[in-house]
Design a protein around this motif. Structure first.
Motif, PDB file in Angstrom:
ATOM      1  N   GLU A 142       0.830  -1.201   0.000  1.00  9.80           N
ATOM      2  CA  GLU A 142       0.000   0.000   0.000  1.00  9.80           C
ATOM      3  C   GLU A 142       0.861   1.246   0.000  1.00  9.80           C
ATOM      4  OE1 GLU A 142      -3.274   0.211   2.736  1.00  9.80           O
ATOM      5  OE2 GLU A 142      -3.546  -1.953   2.685  1.00  9.80           O
ATOM      6  N   ILE A 143       0.348   2.300  -0.645  1.00  6.84           N
ATOM      7  CA  ILE A 143       0.963   3.614  -0.559  1.00  6.84           C
ATOM      8  C   ILE A 143      -0.058   4.557   0.068  1.00  6.84           C
ATOM      9  CG2 ILE A 143       2.508   3.202  -2.512  1.00  6.84           C
ATOM     10  CD1 ILE A 143       0.628   4.945  -4.227  1.00  6.84           C
ATOM     11  N   ALA A 144       0.346   5.783   0.328  1.00  2.92           N
ATOM     12  CA  ALA A 144      -0.545   6.747   0.976  1.00  2.92           C
ATOM     13  C   ALA A 144      -1.840   6.909   0.181  1.00  2.92           C
ATOM     14  CB  ALA A 144       0.162   8.089   1.121  1.00  2.92           C
ATOM     15  N   LYS A 160      -1.420  20.433   7.426  1.00  6.72           N
ATOM     16  CA  LYS A 160      -0.057  20.736   7.880  1.00  6.72           C
ATOM     17  C   LYS A 160       0.719  19.454   8.144  1.00  6.72           C
ATOM     18  CE  LYS A 160      -0.816  25.259   9.994  1.00  6.72           C
ATOM     19  NZ  LYS A 160      -0.899  26.017  11.246  1.00  6.72           N
ATOM     20  N   ARG A 161       0.075  18.493   8.761  1.00  7.19           N
ATOM     21  CA  ARG A 161       0.747  17.225   9.063  1.00  7.19           C
ATOM     22  C   ARG A 161       1.081  16.463   7.789  1.00  7.19           C
ATOM     23  NH1 ARG A 161      -1.771  14.008  13.950  1.00  7.19           N
ATOM     24  NH2 ARG A 161       0.246  12.997  13.743  1.00  7.19           N
ATOM     25  N   LYS A 165       4.873  15.572   6.309  1.00  4.83           N
ATOM     26  CA  LYS A 165       5.306  14.228   5.896  1.00  4.83           C
ATOM     27  C   LYS A 165       5.824  14.226   4.461  1.00  4.83           C
ATOM     28  CE  LYS A 165       3.302  10.600   8.584  1.00  4.83           C
ATOM     29  NZ  LYS A 165       4.349   9.651   8.478  1.00  4.83           N
ATOM     30  N   GLY A 166       5.648  15.369   3.762  1.00  8.18           N
ATOM     31  CA  GLY A 166       6.257  15.518   2.447  1.00  8.18           C
ATOM     32  C   GLY A 166       5.447  15.044   1.268  1.00  8.18           C
ATOM     33  N   ARG A 170      -0.853  14.210  -2.491  1.00 14.58           N
ATOM     34  CA  ARG A 170      -1.900  13.202  -2.313  1.00 14.58           C
ATOM     35  C   ARG A 170      -3.276  13.830  -2.154  1.00 14.58           C
ATOM     36  NH1 ARG A 170      -1.366  10.750   3.808  1.00 14.58           N
ATOM     37  NH2 ARG A 170      -3.191   9.605   3.113  1.00 14.58           N
ATOM     38  N   ILE A 171      -3.324  15.166  -1.978  1.00 19.80           N
ATOM     39  CA  ILE A 171      -4.599  15.884  -1.888  1.00 19.80           C
ATOM     40  C   ILE A 171      -4.978  16.374  -3.278  1.00 19.80           C
ATOM     41  CG2 ILE A 171      -5.850  17.799  -0.839  1.00 19.80           C
ATOM     42  CD1 ILE A 171      -3.827  17.716   1.469  1.00 19.80           C
ATOM     43  N   LEU A 172      -6.025  15.774  -3.850  1.00 16.84           N
ATOM     44  CA  LEU A 172      -6.474  16.134  -5.191  1.00 16.84           C
ATOM     45  C   LEU A 172      -7.357  17.379  -5.163  1.00 16.84           C
ATOM     46  CD1 LEU A 172      -7.532  12.732  -6.820  1.00 16.84           C
ATOM     47  CD2 LEU A 172      -5.313  13.877  -6.917  1.00 16.84           C
ATOM     48  N   LYS A 173      -7.232  18.179  -6.210  1.00 16.54           N
ATOM     49  CA  LYS A 173      -8.103  19.340  -6.411  1.00 16.54           C
ATOM     50  C   LYS A 173      -8.794  19.179  -7.763  1.00 16.54           C
ATOM     51  CE  LYS A 173      -5.187  22.385  -3.682  1.00 16.54           C
ATOM     52  NZ  LYS A 173      -4.422  23.640  -3.607  1.00 16.54           N
TER      53      LYS A 173
END
Length: 197
Positions: A142-144, A160-161, A165-166, A170-173
């Protein structure tokens, strides 16, 4: 109390693993699906009937972040639009119905037609697409998970967290195009060192 809920939510989402064992696609089931004739495009069951249709496309890269990775098998699985997980069983094997499998082409490209999942109401979880990867001759891992910018549970603290973690990518818009949300999500495979950590 609100801060505590936010912290719990963030802690859960920063882990790549599922919260409920029944949600997991077992390696046996994954490997069976991976043995099928896959293309670089797949559609999640029920896509046509969903309100928040989503098309995710991207390139999978080797760990150098430059070289396209071909013949990589990717699966996504998710909750439905209400945040419920449709767990089914075939021949004693439990799996999520809302899932899809692709194999990257020679350019590392892939596309999933799916939909934006709902929040898991039981655990106050973020909207997520859970991602599993299988490289040739290696077991799946698994990945994030993939998150969504408009998720009401994705707080500033959680953002922020994730940034710390860099992996803010991973947050889609997603952008709405002709009635379908469209997003680009490139994936860089972890190095051997990263995979061991």
């Amino acid at each position: 109390m609100k801060t505590l809920i936010s912290l719990i939510c963030c802690s859960l989402v920063l882990s790549a693993t599922h919260l409920v064992n029944a949600q997991e696609v077992s390696n046996a089931s994954f490997i069976y699906q991976a043995s099928q004739d896959l293309s670089n495009t797949d559609t999640i069951p029920g896509f046509e009937s969903k309100t928040n249709k989503l098309k995710i496309s991207g390139i999978v890269y080797d760990s150098d972040g430059i070289t396209p990775a071909s013949n990589i098998i990717i699966s996504i699985e998710q909750a439905d639009e209400r945040g419920d997980f449709d767990v089914r069983e075939v021949n004693g094997e439990r799996y999520l119905h809302n899932r899809g499998f692709i194999k990257t082409d020679a350019d590392g490209a892939y596309t999933f037609y799916t939909y934006i999942p709902g929040n898991d109401r039981r655990f106050n979880m973020l909207q997520q697409l859970f991602v599993k990867v299988k490289e040739p001759n290696d077991p799946p891992y698994e990945i994030a998970s993939i998150l969504f910018d408009e998720d009401p549970l994705l707080t500033k603290l959680c953002r922020k967290r994730i940034a710390k973690k860099g992996d803010p990518s991973r947050i889609l818009k997603p952008t709405l195009v002709d009635g379908v949300f469209v997003a680009q999500k490139d994936i860089v495979l972890p190095s051997v060192v990263d995979a061991l950590n």
